[in-house]
Design a protein around this motif. Sequence first.
Motif, PDB file in Angstrom:
ATOM      1  N   THR A 155      28.015  15.307  93.748  1.00 10.16           N
ATOM      2  CA  THR A 155      29.198  14.690  93.211  1.00 10.16           C
ATOM      3  C   THR A 155      29.785  13.555  93.980  1.00 10.16           C
ATOM      4  OG1 THR A 155      29.770  16.845  92.378  1.00 10.16           O
ATOM      5  CG2 THR A 155      31.509  15.362  92.398  1.00 10.16           C
ATOM      6  N   VAL A 156      29.769  13.558  95.625  1.00 11.47           N
ATOM      7  CA  VAL A 156      30.305  12.516  96.194  1.00 11.47           C
ATOM      8  C   VAL A 156      29.309  11.177  95.757  1.00 11.47           C
ATOM      9  CG1 VAL A 156      30.550  11.895  98.422  1.00 11.47           C
ATOM     10  CG2 VAL A 156      31.566  13.964  97.804  1.00 11.47           C
ATOM     11  N   THR A 157      27.979  11.404  95.850  1.00 17.33           N
ATOM     12  CA  THR A 157      27.165  10.240  95.954  1.00 17.33           C
ATOM     13  C   THR A 157      27.071   9.750  94.451  1.00 17.33           C
ATOM     14  OG1 THR A 157      25.330  11.588  96.155  1.00 17.33           O
ATOM     15  CG2 THR A 157      26.002  10.810  98.057  1.00 17.33           C
ATOM     16  N   LYS A 158      26.976  10.631  93.497  1.00 19.88           N
ATOM     17  CA  LYS A 158      26.485  10.164  92.147  1.00 19.88           C
ATOM     18  C   LYS A 158      27.696  10.163  91.385  1.00 19.88           C
ATOM     19  CE  LYS A 158      21.935  10.810  92.933  1.00 19.88           C
ATOM     20  NZ  LYS A 158      21.389   9.534  93.767  1.00 19.88           N
ATOM     21  N   ARG A 159      28.731  10.712  91.457  1.00 22.00           N
ATOM     22  CA  ARG A 159      29.806  10.823  90.711  1.00 22.00           C
ATOM     23  C   ARG A 159      31.008  10.025  91.296  1.00 22.00           C
ATOM     24  NH1 ARG A 159      31.941  14.622  86.842  1.00 22.00           N
ATOM     25  NH2 ARG A 159      32.042  12.692  85.719  1.00 22.00           N
ATOM     26  N   LEU A 160      31.210  10.048  92.614  1.00 21.10           N
ATOM     27  CA  LEU A 160      32.325   9.128  93.262  1.00 21.10           C
ATOM     28  C   LEU A 160      32.121   8.152  93.869  1.00 21.10           C
ATOM     29  CD1 LEU A 160      34.050  12.382  94.542  1.00 21.10           C
ATOM     30  CD2 LEU A 160      34.904  11.106  92.705  1.00 21.10           C
ATOM     31  N   GLY A 161      30.831   7.456  93.702  1.00 21.82           N
ATOM     32  CA  GLY A 161      30.510   6.278  94.207  1.00 21.82           C
ATOM     33  C   GLY A 161      30.268   6.107  95.781  1.00 21.82           C
ATOM     34  N   VAL A 162      30.243   7.247  96.673  1.00 21.72           N
ATOM     35  CA  VAL A 162      29.885   7.154  97.929  1.00 21.72           C
ATOM     36  C   VAL A 162      28.557   6.801  98.303  1.00 21.72           C
ATOM     37  CG1 VAL A 162      30.046   8.334 100.209  1.00 21.72           C
ATOM     38  CG2 VAL A 162      31.978   8.467  98.528  1.00 21.72           C
ATOM     39  N   HIS A 163      28.128   5.803  98.939  1.00 28.53           N
ATOM     40  CA  HIS A 163      26.841   5.396  99.201  1.00 28.53           C
ATOM     41  C   HIS A 163      26.068   6.711  99.787  1.00 28.53           C
ATOM     42  CE1 HIS A 163      27.003   0.844  98.645  1.00 28.53           C
ATOM     43  NE2 HIS A 163      27.362   1.718  97.518  1.00 28.53           N
ATOM     44  N   ASN A 164      24.837   7.063  99.600  1.00 22.30           N
ATOM     45  CA  ASN A 164      24.154   8.046 100.442  1.00 22.30           C
ATOM     46  C   ASN A 164      24.244   8.035 101.964  1.00 22.30           C
ATOM     47  OD1 ASN A 164      22.843  10.452 100.568  1.00 22.30           O
ATOM     48  ND2 ASN A 164      20.645   9.194 101.144  1.00 22.30           N
TER      49      ASN A 164
ATOM     50  N   GLU B  65      32.649   1.229  93.663  1.00 20.10           N
ATOM     51  CA  GLU B  65      33.938   1.573  92.823  1.00 20.10           C
ATOM     52  C   GLU B  65      33.950   1.680  91.343  1.00 20.10           C
ATOM     53  OE1 GLU B  65      37.329  -0.616  94.208  1.00 20.10           O
ATOM     54  OE2 GLU B  65      38.753   0.080  92.481  1.00 20.10           O
ATOM     55  N   ALA B  66      32.640   0.749  90.615  1.00 20.86           N
ATOM     56  CA  ALA B  66      32.419   1.104  89.223  1.00 20.86           C
ATOM     57  C   ALA B  66      32.197   2.376  88.982  1.00 20.86           C
ATOM     58  CB  ALA B  66      31.468  -0.005  89.039  1.00 20.86           C
ATOM     59  N   THR B  67      31.290   3.159  89.925  1.00 21.54           N
ATOM     60  CA  THR B  67      30.827   4.560  89.596  1.00 21.54           C
ATOM     61  C   THR B  67      31.991   5.378  89.638  1.00 21.54           C
ATOM     62  OG1 THR B  67      28.761   3.899  90.792  1.00 21.54           O
ATOM     63  CG2 THR B  67      29.063   6.445  90.474  1.00 21.54           C
ATOM     64  N   TYR B  68      32.904   5.102  90.748  1.00 23.39           N
ATOM     65  CA  TYR B  68      34.024   5.910  90.779  1.00 23.39           C
ATOM     66  C   TYR B  68      34.808   5.876  89.608  1.00 23.39           C
ATOM     67  CZ  TYR B  68      38.287   7.886  93.010  1.00 23.39           C
ATOM     68  OH  TYR B  68      39.399   8.738  93.340  1.00 23.39           O
ATOM     69  N   LEU B  69      34.976   4.774  89.042  1.00 17.26           N
ATOM     70  CA  LEU B  69      36.048   4.712  87.698  1.00 17.26           C
ATOM     71  C   LEU B  69      35.147   5.044  86.583  1.00 17.26           C
ATOM     72  CD1 LEU B  69      37.729   1.096  88.739  1.00 17.26           C
ATOM     73  CD2 LEU B  69      38.498   3.693  88.649  1.00 17.26           C
ATOM     74  N   ASP B  70      33.891   5.260  86.498  1.00 17.84           N
ATOM     75  CA  ASP B  70      33.296   5.290  85.285  1.00 17.84           C
ATOM     76  C   ASP B  70      33.029   7.079  85.117  1.00 17.84           C
ATOM     77  OD1 ASP B  70      31.355   6.040  83.071  1.00 17.84           O
ATOM     78  OD2 ASP B  70      29.648   5.218  84.208  1.00 17.84           O
ATOM     79  N   PRO B  71      34.043   7.536  83.902  1.00 21.05           N
ATOM     80  CA  PRO B  71      33.814   8.928  83.749  1.00 21.05           C
ATOM     81  C   PRO B  71      32.640   9.812  83.630  1.00 21.05           C
ATOM     82  CG  PRO B  71      34.964   7.895  82.198  1.00 21.05           C
ATOM     83  CD  PRO B  71      34.529   6.770  82.982  1.00 21.05           C
ATOM     84  N   ASN B  72      31.556   8.967  82.951  1.00 17.92           N
ATOM     85  CA  ASN B  72      30.553   9.462  82.763  1.00 17.92           C
ATOM     86  C   ASN B  72      29.266   9.117  83.878  1.00 17.92           C
ATOM     87  OD1 ASN B  72      31.207  10.292  80.376  1.00 17.92           O
ATOM     88  ND2 ASN B  72      30.952   8.342  79.611  1.00 17.92           N
ATOM     89  N   ALA B  73      29.864   8.748  85.236  1.00 16.98           N
ATOM     90  CA  ALA B  73      28.978   8.452  86.222  1.00 16.98           C
ATOM     91  C   ALA B  73      28.026   9.744  86.581  1.00 16.98           C
ATOM     92  CB  ALA B  73      29.320   7.831  87.143  1.00 16.98           C
TER      93      ALA B  73
ATOM     94  N   PHE C 141      39.855  11.130  91.117  1.00 16.55           N
ATOM     95  CA  PHE C 141      39.029  11.879  92.159  1.00 16.55           C
ATOM     96  C   PHE C 141      39.015  13.434  91.754  1.00 16.55           C
ATOM     97  CE2 PHE C 141      39.755  14.450  96.119  1.00 16.55           C
ATOM     98  CZ  PHE C 141      38.481  14.145  96.697  1.00 16.55           C
ATOM     99  N   LEU C 142      40.167  13.918  91.321  1.00 22.07           N
ATOM    100  CA  LEU C 142      40.434  15.407  91.497  1.00 22.07           C
ATOM    101  C   LEU C 142      39.690  15.894  89.933  1.00 22.07           C
ATOM    102  CD1 LEU C 142      44.205  15.711  92.079  1.00 22.07           C
ATOM    103  CD2 LEU C 142      42.152  16.604  93.611  1.00 22.07           C
ATOM    104  N   LYS C 143      39.589  15.052  88.934  1.00 23.85           N
ATOM    105  CA  LYS C 143      38.851  15.305  87.633  1.00 23.85           C
ATOM    106  C   LYS C 143      37.531  15.520  88.131  1.00 23.85           C
ATOM    107  CE  LYS C 143      40.811  13.770  83.551  1.00 23.85           C
ATOM    108  NZ  LYS C 143      41.053  12.603  82.633  1.00 23.85           N
ATOM    109  N   LYS C 144      36.724  14.689  88.874  1.00 21.61           N
ATOM    110  CA  LYS C 144      35.445  14.894  89.051  1.00 21.61           C
ATOM    111  C   LYS C 144      35.091  15.742  90.272  1.00 21.61           C
ATOM    112  CE  LYS C 144      34.244  10.181  87.955  1.00 21.61           C
ATOM    113  NZ  LYS C 144      33.389   8.945  88.505  1.00 21.61           N
ATOM    114  N   MET C 145      36.404  16.180  90.884  1.00 24.09           N
ATOM    115  CA  MET C 145      35.917  17.446  91.918  1.00 24.09           C
ATOM    116  C   MET C 145      35.942  18.862  91.392  1.00 24.09           C
ATOM    117  SD  MET C 145      35.232  16.359  94.925  1.00 24.09           S
ATOM    118  CE  MET C 145      35.606  18.038  95.774  1.00 24.09           C
TER     119      MET C 145
END
Length: 433
Positions: free
Chosen positions: A290-299, A418-426, A263-267
Amino acid sequence: MSNNNKLEDKKKLSLTARIVIGMVAGMLLGGFLNLVFPDNAFVEAYLSQGLFYVVGQIFISSLQMLVVPLVFVSLVLGTCSLSDPSKLGRLGGKAVGLYLITTALAIAFAIFMAVIVKPGSGIQLTSEAVYQPNTAPSLAQVIIDLFPTNPFEAFANGNMLQVIVFSLLFGIAMAFVGKPGLRTKALFEDFNEIILKLVLILMHVAPYGVFALMAKLFAETSFGTIYTLGKYFLVVLITLIIHGLVMYSVLLKSLTGLSPVVFLKKMREVQIFAFSTSSSNATMPVTLETVTKRLGVHNSVGSFTVPLGATINMDGTAIMQGVATVFIAQVFLVDLSLMDYLTVIMTATLASIGTAGVPGVGMIMLAMVLNQVGLPVEGIGLIIGVDRLLDMTRTAVNVTGDAMVSVVVAKSEGEFDEATYLDPNAGLTMRDN
Ligand code: ASP
């Protein structure tokens, strides 16, 4: 071939790295100009009030330009795509509840830190600036004002809570209206793509924008005041850092089981945007992306929780207010009772609702808090000199809180990938195109 090579070279440095470089280079250049050419007319006219100012302002204006259309389009889409519109009430309740609880926690922690460290003891009672407080609107008025009489006026004034309410109602109606709703949805999806593209373009010029903002700030700030108010400055700063790194990590881990490190890395990028613009509002396009495309939260969740958070959730601001209240009480030799502290927590938490995330707004809210416990509002004059740098840091905490709550709400509602959350390149490939 040579084109490909050029492209490869460009991609070597990630966007985050380039933004960090822009930020640090701006700080260094601004600091250098400040030290070597203090009060220099040329530097002031052509750089800090010239080039840096123009580039920085254009960058902030461009971000702000996207906020209202982005919130409207993505929130309408989010609402009408909710699998079950009756979820909306529960989702809203959770988000508002968590926003208020985290703010109350933040301010309680800040008061605790300030009571222990006593940053105000031994400081002379002199205030450099006279401060005129604004009066606080009543809670009833805040609630009434959620509903726009004219949505276009709300859009034009950037009144986010009213824009949110109108977009929610519009989205709900769209979900229930059948074919016209579906046709409009397709149109909104296209708009959304276009606005997102604009956000990404802006992120690519961010290194320059951030550079200019930092260079101007560091060229103009007199750091002497920070030295005099060192203890206050440090208590706020350290409390902000602990809250932003430790408290959010603990909350995220315990409420969702997700890794706070990811979370902190992507933020990081979002935090730098917040830090350099001092505005949760202007940072919102990047937070939402970031929240929707990188952290996996649905729009459907992010489009609601992020703008709401940028408007009502200000944990960093609450921390400054908690420390500042205790500091001012100590300077003016006023003893605050437990009841006073509870009043501070209540007032600051409620005051954060309906106050826009723009630079310096925390000070306006602080005046209300001081009034509530009978402390002299002139005390603000003591700390306003060091507020700019603290404003930057607390804004970074504010946006981190918005994103953290968004993840928690999305996860609990099953609107999370969760897959998006965990994917460093998401989300990164989109940025490179
Ligand atoms: N600048 C802060 C924000 O936009 C608000 C404040 O503390 O003044 O979140």
